[in-house]
Write an enzyme that holds these catalytic residues in place. Structure first.
Site, short mmCIF file in Angstrom:
data_model
loop_
_atom_site.label_atom_id
_atom_site.label_comp_id
_atom_site.label_asym_id
_atom_site.label_seq_id
_atom_site.Cartn_x
_atom_site.Cartn_y
_atom_site.Cartn_z
N GLY A 102 0.60 -1.27 -0.12
CA GLY A 102 -0.03 0.00 0.03
C GLY A 102 0.88 1.26 -0.01
CB SER A 103 0.12 4.68 1.51
OG SER A 103 -1.31 4.68 0.76
CB THR A 104 4.65 1.53 3.64
OG1 THR A 104 3.96 0.45 2.58
CG2 THR A 104 3.94 1.73 4.56
#
Length: 581
Positions: free
Chosen positions: A303-305
């Site tokens: 995801g956004s990591t």
């Protein structure tokens, strides 16, 4: 007057015996002695080796002298695993006189010491044809001495070693465990079984039918004890990280969770914890869910990591600067028929703002300016799609497909963490790029005092710029505000990814992440947290995973003696920003 005996008056003696008969008898006696002599010569001289072997088969035994398994220590010399003497009870069923009244009384005491029902003990001894049966393995040594004091004929014991794990379930997935034969089955016990086990010795003896040693024969080979191992794990950090992870999983009614703590300078693994866990030396009713080392063996879409790597590449290539404006209106974008959305319409953002607000639309617009090959090379250099170079069972590679197979929409989704997969350990290691001047460093599970030599991915300037953005993402107005901690500046990125079940995404199932570092100017540690399937109404990484990051960072830096670099309290706004899925 003495009577004279007339032997000739006896009809037997008076009969004439043929001479050949007496000669035949004498010859037979002589032949018998000759046969006995020949047999004796064969047994003692010509066939001696054969009969020696037969005697050894029946009465000679090679006794194994077990080596003491090496200890596993943490970085401060505290014991994570060690061996202690144990008594294993065995019996010759045909020799146990269970019908005797005094033996019956002792059998009840034996069953009590063995902590087993008397019926079960009797069942083990029921087959009198058996000459050997294990009763119970690896009892406490003092219990074995009490059993020996009972003096029950036919009941014997053997000295063995049993592993003890003082840190229990907190360090179970790192240390692992051994089986009843003292062979490693999981964790470091399995990975380095040969080094820890050492080499057993041997002793050649003659035994009687009761198994008692009569005499020793031949040369005794002494055992070589196993080698002690000192890991990079800090048992105090490990216990605290496990405790906070366990509490957070329970609070959010999650399925599971993991946490990884790395030294940002050396790449040493300071803690690796999973929940649910197990007690290594009490494995009754152990399940696969407890046994799984999720931080190393489970892969999922980060995801956004992943957004900091996409933005880092854009900065490195000179396509954007931190202050470059990115228009995210109207909060969604369509790529070859597929729509990518943000949770809110953030309007006009800077590149810094894209990371701070975790905008999928902004990240996609930046990513589509770059060739897929450059993105793939950057992700690969950071360790994605590469097997971590650590010696540990079950370590997985993750998935990063070749860039030539990427469609435009897949390039877009990969820029914010969908379409590729990684383990939590890989995520933690990848963030060493931003803590070490743009270099990704190798991780190790063994204690070392030398700074790690990294592989360049970004320039030091780019790493500093991204680290500042990570600080903004964990600060007021960012998605990871709950990652802030008292006394130390932090930076990191939250992530929330839908769980994929088969080929589709499961409805209402998420994984929440947070990966970051502290202190932000000169990072000493990197902490990655994952909570699997939180189901208590909140599922975003900034709300579920970031609080564990905050507590682990604060406690770890204090234990390491790192001086606080902030005097202010964390600033958390009433309505934190939610990252886009």
């Amino acid at each position: 007057m003495s009577r004279s005996v007339l032997y000739t008056s006896s009809p037997l003696l008076a009969s004439k015996t043929p001479v050949w008969r007496s000669k035949f008898i004498v010859a037979m006696i002589a032949l018998g002695f000759l046969g006995l002599g020949a047999r004796a010569a064969y047994v003692q001289v010509f066939g001696n080796a054969f009969f020696q072997r037969q005697g050894e088969v029946r009465f000679a035994r090679t006794l194994e002298m077990p080596a003491n398994r090496g200890k596993i220590l943490d970085r401060n010399g505290l014991i994570l695993a060690s061996s202690v003497p144990a008594a294993s009870i065995w019996a010759i069923p045909e020799d146990v006189e269970q019908d005797q009244p005094e033996v019956k009384a002792k059998m009840k005491q034996l069953a009590k010491l063995l902590e087993m029902p008397l019926s079960e003990l009797n069942a083990k001894l029921a087959d009198e044809d058996k000459t050997f049966v294990w009763i119970k393995r690896q009892l406490d040594w003092d219990v074995g001495q009490q059993i020996a004091a009972l003096g029950i004929k036919g009941i014997y014991q053997r000295k063995e070693y049993r592993r003890q794990y003082p840190e229990g379930e907190a360090a179970a997935h790192v240390v692992g465990f051994t089986n009843v034969e003292d062979h490693g089955q999981e964790g470091m016990e399995l990975a380095f079984n040969k080094e820890l086990a050492g080499k057993a010795g041997s002793r050649r003896v003659i035994k009687d039918r009761l198994g008692r040693v009569v005499e020793g024969v031949g040369e005794t080979v002494p055992p070589v004890d196993g080698r002690d191992m000192q890991l990079s794990i800090d048992s105090k950090v490990q216990f605290f990280a496990y405790q906070k992870l366990r509490d957070q999983v329970a609070l959010h009614k999650a399925k599971a969770g993991s946490v990884v703590v790395l030294d940002a300078h050396t790449g040493e693994l300071l803690a690796l914890a999973n929940y649910p866990s197990y007690v290594p030396d009490k494995r009754q009713n152990l399940t696969g869910e407890q046994l799984r080392n999720r931080a190393l063996t489970d892969v999922f879409e980060p995801g956004s990591t992943m957004k900091p790597f996409t933005i880092g590449l854009a900065l490195e290539s000179g396509r954007v600067r931190p202050e470059t404006p990115v228009d995210t209106n109207p909060g969604r974008i369509t790529i070859t028929g597929s729509t990518i959305s943000d949770t809110h319409n953030y309007g006009l953002l800077t590149v810094e703002g894209v990371i701070q607000k975790s905008s999928n639309v902004g990240t996609t617009k930046i990513a589509m300016q770059m060739p897929a090959r450059e993105m793939w090379e950057t992700f690969s250099a950071a360790g994605f799609g590469q097997k971590p170079q650590i010696t540990f069972p079950g370590v997985v590679t993750g998935k990063l497909r070749p860039y030539k197979t990427w469609r435009p929409v897949e390039q877009a989704t990969m820029s914010y963490g969908y379409g590729l997969s990684a383990s939590l350990f890989q995520m933690a290691r990848s963030y060493t790029v931003f803590a070490n001047g743009g270099r990704v460093i190798p991780a190790t599970m063994f204690k070392t005092d030398e700074p790690a030599i990294g592989v360049p991915v970004f320039s030091e300037r780019t790493a500093d710029q991204v680290r500042k953005m990570l600080q903004m993402a964990a600060g007021p107005g960012g998605t990871g505000q709950k990652a802030q901690t008292l006394g130390y500046s932090v930076g990191g990125k939250s992530g929330t990814a839908r769980k994929q079940v088969g080929k589709n995404y499961a409805s209402g199932k998420y994984r929440a992440w947070f990966t970051g570092m502290a202190p932000i100017d000169k990072p000493r540690i990197i902490v990655a947290v994952m909570i699997d399937e939180p189901s208590n109404g909140v599922f975003y990484g900034g709300a579920v995973a970031a609080p564990v990051f905050s507590e682990v960072v604060q406690q770890t830096l204090r234990m390491m003696g790192v001086q606080p670099d902030m005097a202010v309290k964390p600033q958390i706004v009433a309505n934190p920003v939610e990252e886009s899925l």
